[in-house]
Design a protein around this motif. Structure first.
Motif, PDB file in Angstrom:
ATOM      1  N   VAL A 141       0.854  -1.186   0.000  1.00 51.86           N
ATOM      2  CA  VAL A 141       0.000   0.000   0.000  1.00 51.86           C
ATOM      3  C   VAL A 141       0.888   1.234   0.000  1.00 51.86           C
ATOM      4  CG1 VAL A 141      -1.794   1.311   1.185  1.00 51.86           C
ATOM      5  CG2 VAL A 141      -1.840  -1.194   1.245  1.00 51.86           C
ATOM      6  N   ALA A 142       0.699   2.097  -0.983  1.00 53.77           N
ATOM      7  CA  ALA A 142       1.408   3.373  -1.040  1.00 53.77           C
ATOM      8  C   ALA A 142       0.524   4.434  -0.408  1.00 53.77           C
ATOM      9  CB  ALA A 142       1.737   3.737  -2.487  1.00 53.77           C
ATOM     10  N   VAL A 143       0.999   5.003   0.686  1.00 55.73           N
ATOM     11  CA  VAL A 143       0.214   5.954   1.467  1.00 55.73           C
ATOM     12  C   VAL A 143       0.635   7.383   1.130  1.00 55.73           C
ATOM     13  CG1 VAL A 143      -0.258   6.828   3.795  1.00 55.73           C
ATOM     14  CG2 VAL A 143      -0.229   4.360   3.356  1.00 55.73           C
ATOM     15  N   LEU A 240      -3.453   2.204  -3.275  1.00 52.76           N
ATOM     16  CA  LEU A 240      -3.139   3.590  -2.940  1.00 52.76           C
ATOM     17  C   LEU A 240      -4.106   4.046  -1.860  1.00 52.76           C
ATOM     18  CD1 LEU A 240      -2.749   5.092  -6.538  1.00 52.76           C
ATOM     19  CD2 LEU A 240      -0.986   4.021  -5.111  1.00 52.76           C
ATOM     20  N   TYR A 241      -3.603   4.811  -0.896  1.00 52.82           N
ATOM     21  CA  TYR A 241      -4.427   5.223   0.241  1.00 52.82           C
ATOM     22  C   TYR A 241      -4.116   6.668   0.596  1.00 52.82           C
ATOM     23  CZ  TYR A 241      -6.643   5.042   4.881  1.00 52.82           C
ATOM     24  OH  TYR A 241      -7.451   5.274   5.959  1.00 52.82           O
ATOM     25  N   THR A 269      -7.825   1.940  -5.068  1.00 53.36           N
ATOM     26  CA  THR A 269      -7.414   3.229  -4.516  1.00 53.36           C
ATOM     27  C   THR A 269      -8.482   3.751  -3.574  1.00 53.36           C
ATOM     28  OG1 THR A 269      -6.146   3.840  -6.492  1.00 53.36           O
ATOM     29  CG2 THR A 269      -6.878   5.644  -5.074  1.00 53.36           C
ATOM     30  N   TYR A 270      -8.048   4.183  -2.395  1.00 48.35           N
ATOM     31  CA  TYR A 270      -8.930   4.918  -1.488  1.00 48.35           C
ATOM     32  C   TYR A 270      -8.560   6.389  -1.557  1.00 48.35           C
ATOM     33  CZ  TYR A 270     -10.617   7.069   2.808  1.00 48.35           C
ATOM     34  OH  TYR A 270     -11.209   7.930   3.711  1.00 48.35           O
ATOM     35  N   SER A 443     -10.699  -1.701   5.247  1.00 46.65           N
ATOM     36  CA  SER A 443     -11.355  -2.960   4.893  1.00 46.65           C
ATOM     37  C   SER A 443     -11.600  -3.063   3.394  1.00 46.65           C
ATOM     38  CB  SER A 443     -12.675  -3.077   5.662  1.00 46.65           C
ATOM     39  OG  SER A 443     -13.366  -4.267   5.309  1.00 46.65           O
ATOM     40  N   TRP A 444     -12.092  -1.967   2.795  1.00 41.13           N
ATOM     41  CA  TRP A 444     -12.354  -1.962   1.349  1.00 41.13           C
ATOM     42  C   TRP A 444     -11.062  -2.189   0.572  1.00 41.13           C
ATOM     43  CZ3 TRP A 444     -10.605   0.722  -2.866  1.00 41.13           C
ATOM     44  CH2 TRP A 444     -11.360   0.618  -4.043  1.00 41.13           C
ATOM     45  N   LEU A 445      -9.998  -1.496   0.957  1.00 38.89           N
ATOM     46  CA  LEU A 445      -8.745  -1.639   0.231  1.00 38.89           C
ATOM     47  C   LEU A 445      -8.144  -3.031   0.426  1.00 38.89           C
ATOM     48  CD1 LEU A 445      -6.813  -0.146  -1.623  1.00 38.89           C
ATOM     49  CD2 LEU A 445      -5.575   0.663   0.388  1.00 38.89           C
TER      50      LEU A 445
END
Length: 465
Positions: A141-143, A240-241, A269-270, A443-445
């Protein structure tokens, strides 16, 4: 509060300033130095053992020499320049002897800015202690962090080591640690970008610049694979978050990924409360508790875009210039105390707001319009969430982004977070959804990273307020 910094910068560049040196340090390039020669393209990386310059000090905080970019950079985007161990400020020993939530590495990597110039970006990679229990190899995950400030001491990677900084000159809180640690608990690896110019000390942070942020986030995902000890593979799904500034960065990255980084296997992506339309967002933050963020955007765009720089040079007063220079070394906490509820009309020669001045200048208006997110189609699922009462990053423009993507046939899950009005312009309507939606966002990601299909609700979009 003492706003004096040993890192002296000019946020309103002019030809006479582009080669100046700080009177305090004798080593610092003044802000706004973004000529192509500032960071030159190289053919190979600089080894981690290369001698680094003496650290600088920003508002009483020493910035490690690690963050000073080398004079040459590799040619390929996402190439590591250097790494070092990053001690996490919030960490405990695990039963197996490994630190929890994971082992962190500070990193510098090569990216490209919005003008097509090579740029060094810093960040952090965290190898989780938790096992990945989903399908396939451990995902990444890239934050993209929410607003941290414009001073180098506000860099998200620095905040991971120093979650709380209170020294009389700087107030910095590493609030993104909550989301980062929740993501690590799923077994996903996490990489965090510091964005262009935040941390890396060769230029001013280009706050909410669409392409700068998107490039930095996607190139962080690329660079993570080369970090020593990283367990992710080329087959690892990537997510992506981001929320607020980070929501804009992740949204912009999602829509340019097919063209800019097709090698990044993006699974979802979020994008929380994304500032997709800066014309609308400027009106939201002007005079709000977060008015300092307007100063950061003015300074960043004046550095990066000659059309906006011309408008700033012609319309910002001496008082405004002093405020922009002062704010350019601040973190969010400093800005809340120093410039909360300030109206930009106090910074202009005419007494008009910055938004009104830009609206009346066609070239500047067009330059700001280029920052609009939603003109490209993401090729992977996106969850976009926004609080219906958000008056800092207005709900209506974030919802419009979801509609724009839906009309292009994108897979969009839109969530309108319904909360009561928690106070006009005091930041609560923007911040509370960050917390209340975080569990659903993670949760979605996570579902996307395990390979589960998303369910778009484009044709039954929730409420418009």
């Amino acid at each position: 509060m003492n706003r004096k910094s040993t890192r002296s910068r000019s946020t309103l560049p002019s030809p006479a300033r582009t080669t100046g040196r700080s009177d305090k340090t004798g080593r610092r390039l003044l802000a706004g130095v973004v000529a192509a020669g500032t960071v030159c393209t190289g053919l190979s990386t600089v080894p981690a053992s290369a001698a680094a310059p003496t650290p600088i000090v920003s508002r009483g905080v020493t910035i490690p020499a690690f963050y000073t970019p080398p004079t040459e950079l590799p040619s390929a985007n996402g190439t590591l320049v250097r790494t070092e161990t990053l001690p996490l400020g919030l960490s405990i020993p695990g039963l197996d002897g490994r630190p929890m939530p994971g082992a962190a590495t500070r990193m510098m990597y090569k990216s490209t800015d919005s003008a097509g110039r090579p740029v060094a970006v810093t960040g952090a990679y965290i190898e989780p202690s938790a096992a990945w229990k989903g399908t396939g190899p451990r995902p990444l995950v890239a934050v993209a962090s929410g607003t941290m400030g414009q001073g180098d001491q506000c860099a998200p990677s620095f905040a991971l080591q120093h979650p709380l900084t209170l020294n009389g000159d700087t107030v910095s809180v590493g609030y993104e640690a909550l989301a980062i640690y929740r993501l690590l608990s799923t077994g996903a690896a996490v990489v965090v970008t510091d964005y262009v110019g935040l941390g890396a000390t060769d230029r001013l942070h280009t706050y909410v610049n669409r392409l700068d942020q998107a490039h930095a986030l996607l190139d962080a995902a690329r660079a993570a694979h080369a970090v020593p000890g990283a367990s992710i593979t080329t087959a690892s799904r990537t997510g992506l978050y981001g929320y607020s500034q980070g929501g804009g960065a992740s949204a912009a990255a999602a829509e340019i990924q097919p063209a800019y980084a097709p090698d990044v296997p993006l699974a979802g992506t979020y994008a929380g409360a994304p500032p997709a339309d800066l014309t609308s967002v400027i009106k939201g933050i002007d005079g709000s508790a977060l008015a300092g963020a307007l100063a950061w955007s003015i300074s960043g765009f004046a550095q990066a875009d000659p059309d906006l720089r011309a408008v700033v040079d012609a319309n910002v007063s001496a008082t405004g210039r002093a405020a922009l220079a002062d704010a350019s070394t601040m973190c969010v906490g400093d800005a809340l105390f120093g410039y909360g509820f300030t109206k930009s009309s106090k910074w202009t020669t005419s007494g008009k707001s910055i938004g009104d001045i830009i609206a009346a200048a066609p070239r500047a208006k067009a330059a700001l319009d280029k920052q609009r997110i939603g003109r490209l189609k993401p090729n992977s699922p996106v969850r976009l969430a926004t609080g219906v009462q958000d008056d800092i990053v207005p709900h209506s423009q974030a919802r419009q982004l979801a509609l724009d993507w839906c009309n292009k046939g994108a897979d969009v899950t839109y969530d309108a977070i319904v909360l009561p009005n928690l106070g006009d312009k005091i930041l609560t309507n923007h911040l509370v959804p960050l917390i209340t939606d975080q569990g659903d966002a993670v949760s979605w990601l996570t579902d996307r990273l395990t390979g589960k299909a998303a369910t778009s609700n484009c044709w039954s979009m929730p409420i418009q307020l």
